[in-house]
Design an enzyme around this catalytic site. Structure first.
Site: not given
Ligand code: GDP
Ligand code: MN
Length: 397
Positions: A118, A206
């Site tokens: 991530y 993101e």
């Protein structure tokens, strides 16, 4: 402004960030052509088909599927295009899928499992600095990682004067447990990602997952990109990335007539001049037991035309049970605003079915109150903030 995954990836790639390659299509025929073209370019024989909507969690909702043949590309694209995709981030009824991204399968079936990480870039408002947030726990929803295993989330703050330094990029790669070629790839990835964030004037990146492939390449498999609207004037070519179909239709309409309107969930519509006063008016509504149905700043010129446009926009929201108009007459005189309200109200006839409370304060406030009262219209006129709160409470009960 939010971008689709495919647009975000193109933007990242234009700054040198490695991405999973793909082609967008709005019907199944184009999807098959896209798959063929990808095969010609990359040699891939498997594809992933991904619904393009402004919401995450698409995988869980059935919006991300693997295809192992052109026939599958066709049937899966047929299924996904036009569907109402429901994910934890969409409204209950889902969001309509207008297009799919056909991308190369970078998980290389049959080979060693790739690693999913991530990574996001965002502003830390507490320190006023951008930071890179990253974790070994990619692919899944980061909120639950933050809740259950917060020690697996790392942050790296960037000094705006120096930008990202090479030791910081190495630290990221080290904390993700990488070595050798993958370590180098990751430092390049992080550095170019941060460069893209600054270069595009983004407010959020993101990337979940960032993928380490079985042959140690590091690339973006997903992208969520939010650009700073206040910086769009510096990037004229980004304007056509806007997809109005993904935005709130009432907000789009309000913006088109120059009103600064944000749709909210409450029951009291408000029309205010000035963003600061609009914020305190929303507080006032909450204190009176209501919930604001919107934020609406009509700006400096609250004339009949703008007031009417404001009323019409507010009334499109079926949850509105009352409207509070709160205008401070500084440059614009209160009696002129009052006349605008009377004209707009008269012009709209029975389109207005909810009580309207008007608070006008400032230059010629007294004349304004008299003018509204003399009009005989069903408008409650008040002068003080407290009175306005009491009236809101009264009409809601
Ligand atoms: P999201 O669910 O909206 O966040 O969409 P993502 O782009 O993150 O995709 C969801 C999941 O699909 C990812 O976490 C991966 O596990 C999987 N996925 C995406 N691309 C590929 C691919 O090329 N091959 C395989 N096998 N899985 C993929
Ligand atoms: Mn994702």
């Amino acid at each position: 402004m939010n971008l689709h995954e495919y647009q975000g990836k193109q933007l990242l790639n234009s700054f040198g960030v490695k991405i999973q390659r793909g082609i967008v299509a709005d019907n199944h025929k184009k999807a098959v052509d896209a798959a063929k073209q990808l095969t010609a370019e990359t040699g891939t024989g498997w594809w992933v088909i991904k619904a393009q909507i402004h919401a995450g969690g698409r995988g869980k909702g059935g919006g991300v599927k693997l295809a192992k043949s052109l026939a599958e590309v066709e049937t899966i694209s047929k299924d996904i295009i036009g569907m109402m995709l429901k994910t934890p981030q969409t409204p209950a009824e889902g969001k309509k899928v207008n297009q799919v991204l056909i991308a190369e399968d970078v998980y290389y079936p049959g080979e060693a499992e790739p690693e999913e990480y991530y990574m996001s870039v965002l502003l830390n408002r507490a320190t006023g600095r951008n930071m890179i947030m990253y974790s070994t726990e990619g692919g899944m929803d980061i909120e639950s990682v933050a809740e259950k295993t917060p020690h697996l989330i790392f942050t790296e703050e960037i000094d705006p004067a120096t930008g990202i330094l090479s030791f910081q990029a190495r630290k990221v790669a080290f904390n993700l447990g990488l070595s050798g070629k993958a370590f180098k790839e990751m430092t390049k990835f992080v550095t170019s990602l941060y460069g893209a964030y600054i270069g595009s004037d983004a407010s959020l990146f993101e990337i979940n997952p960032v993928l380490k492939t079985s042959d140690d390449k590091v690339l973006a498999v997903d992208s969520k990109v939010t650009l700073d609207n206040n910086a769009l004037f510096r990037h004229k070519n980004y304007i056509n990335l806007r997809d109005l179909r993904e935005e709130n239709p009432i907000e789009v309409e309000a913006n088109a007539v120059g009103l600064n309107y944000v749709d909210l969930d409450g029951n009291v519509g408000c029309m205010v001049n000035g963003a600061g006063l609009a914020m305190s008016t929303m507080d006032l509504i909450k204190q009176s037991g209501g919930e604001p149905a919107n934020f609406l700043d009509v700006g400096g010129t609250a004339d009949a035309e703008r007031v009417e446009a404001g009323f019409r926009i507010i009334l499109k929201d079926p949850n509105v049970k009352a409207i509070l108009v709160n205008i401070f007459g500084g440059i614009v005189r209160c009696d002129r605003v009052a006349q605008g309200i009377v004209d707009a109200y008269t012009n709209m006839g029975d389109a207005i079915k909810v009580p309207i409370i008007v608070r006008l304060q400032g230059t010629n406030a007294k004349e304004a109150k008299e003018l509204i009262e003399a009009s005989g219209l069903d408008v409650i006129s008040v002068v003080e903030f407290k009175e306005a709160a009491d009236k809101v409470q009264e009409v809601l009960s």
